[in-house]
Design an enzyme around this catalytic site. Sequence first.
Site, PDB file in Angstrom:
ATOM      1  N   ASP A  90       0.895  -1.138   0.120  1.00 18.52           N
ATOM      2  CA  ASP A  90      -0.096  -0.103  -0.016  1.00 18.52           C
ATOM      3  C   ASP A  90       0.970   1.225  -0.189  1.00 18.52           C
ATOM      4  OD1 ASP A  90      -2.289   1.458   0.212  1.00 18.52           O
ATOM      5  OD2 ASP A  90      -2.711   0.868   2.224  1.00 18.52           O
ATOM      6  N   ASP A 101       2.514   5.866  -5.167  1.00 18.00           N
ATOM      7  CA  ASP A 101       1.618   7.072  -4.563  1.00 18.00           C
ATOM      8  C   ASP A 101       2.535   8.271  -4.726  1.00 18.00           C
ATOM      9  OD1 ASP A 101       0.614   9.224  -3.177  1.00 18.00           O
ATOM     10  OD2 ASP A 101      -0.165   8.143  -1.559  1.00 18.00           O
ATOM     11  N   GLU A 133      -2.325   6.432  -7.753  1.00 18.39           N
ATOM     12  CA  GLU A 133      -3.139   7.308  -7.538  1.00 18.39           C
ATOM     13  C   GLU A 133      -3.254   8.784  -8.182  1.00 18.39           C
ATOM     14  OE1 GLU A 133      -3.675   7.717  -3.518  1.00 18.39           O
ATOM     15  OE2 GLU A 133      -3.599   5.512  -3.395  1.00 18.39           O
ATOM     16  N   HIS A 147      -9.949   4.113  -1.763  1.00 20.32           N
ATOM     17  CA  HIS A 147      -9.231   4.039  -0.540  1.00 20.32           C
ATOM     18  C   HIS A 147      -9.991   5.049   0.601  1.00 20.32           C
ATOM     19  CE1 HIS A 147      -4.976   3.119  -2.022  1.00 20.32           C
ATOM     20  NE2 HIS A 147      -5.563   2.781  -3.024  1.00 20.32           N
ATOM     21  N   GLY A 148      -9.496   4.712   1.829  1.00 19.95           N
ATOM     22  CA  GLY A 148     -10.159   5.316   2.765  1.00 19.95           C
ATOM     23  C   GLY A 148     -11.635   5.165   2.936  1.00 19.95           C
ATOM     24  N   ASN A 196      -8.632   0.449   6.872  1.00 23.52           N
ATOM     25  CA  ASN A 196      -7.514   0.473   7.690  1.00 23.52           C
ATOM     26  C   ASN A 196      -7.955   1.043   9.133  1.00 23.52           C
ATOM     27  OD1 ASN A 196      -4.977   0.513   9.095  1.00 23.52           O
ATOM     28  ND2 ASN A 196      -3.946   1.515   7.486  1.00 23.52           N
ATOM     29  N   THR A 197      -8.400   2.306   9.253  1.00 15.81           N
ATOM     30  CA  THR A 197      -8.540   3.128  10.251  1.00 15.81           C
ATOM     31  C   THR A 197      -9.599   2.170  11.358  1.00 15.81           C
ATOM     32  OG1 THR A 197      -8.432   5.192   9.546  1.00 15.81           O
ATOM     33  CG2 THR A 197      -9.075   5.255  11.632  1.00 15.81           C
TER      34      THR A 197
HETATM   35 ZN   LIG Z   1      -5.078   4.466   0.865  1.00 16.52          ZN
END
Ligand SMILES: [Zn+2]
Length: 289
Positions: A80, A102, A134, A215-216, A239-240
């Site tokens: 990632d 990225d 990205e 993402h996110g 993730n978070t």
């Molecule tokens: Zn990401």
Amino acid sequence: MKTLKEYILEAEKNGTAIGHFNISNLETLKGIFEAAKKLGVPVIIGTAEGERNFIGTQQVVALVKSLRQEYDYPIFLNADHTYSFDKVKEAIDAGYDAIIFDATDLSFEDNIKITKQCVDYAKKVNPDILVEAELGFIGSSSKVLNEIPEGVKITEEYLTKPEEAKKFVMETGVDMLAPAIGNIHGMLKGGKDPALNIQRIKEIKGAIGIPMVLHGASGNSPMDVREAIKSGMSIVHINTEIRVAFRKALVKSLQENPDEVAPYKYMKEAVKAVEVVVEDKLKLFNNIV
Ligand SMILES: [Zn+2]
């Protein structure tokens, strides 16, 4: 076993998405794998630069491969957010199945140039290694936020533009693209992120044709995520929410068992907490009711 690319194309066809979950320790990996195995769906493990510096680049490759082999299970490993060609090369050489370059802080031209370099290197080593890039800035840290991160703008004019995405994909030859469509890394306190721009997802998908990655997605509503998947997102990153669940369960376990010193005992609840979050997400992404 099918390749990661084949699983992604299958998801695309089915209107589902493959879950991508980040780890920096063995316990989180265990929780994710248990959830995936229970549902029988393919899964991607992600480690961004900081995460793999902690767990070890070679070590996490060995861990994921050992699960894949022992259980004959479609579990894959993605590098990632990787910010330099050297770090991309390191992950490819270590045996990652996919990498994300990225370069959202570089100019459009430089982003194209180095992304192309990453694609060329990956395909030379193994044509099955997937390269994602990205386009557009969505913030950089997976944490609980008090407000939308500085530099992230989610009004329409700042989102990734379909024609720009098309040029980028054609010139770099990437396998997958992560556009900025109103998503942000991390999640806002209270877990209510702004709505995703579904129309823009459809437009970009129409322009580029290749699989896209959301993402996110921590903090986005289930309805929004389902719509995003139906509109062209074939991988969804979380993730978070896992980090929050792990920490909460660990703190609770330590408080409730102040004399316990065996990690395999006091970590148990944290592993379970990860499993619960991941199972919920995988059901959503794979349309399992
Ligand atoms: Zn990401």
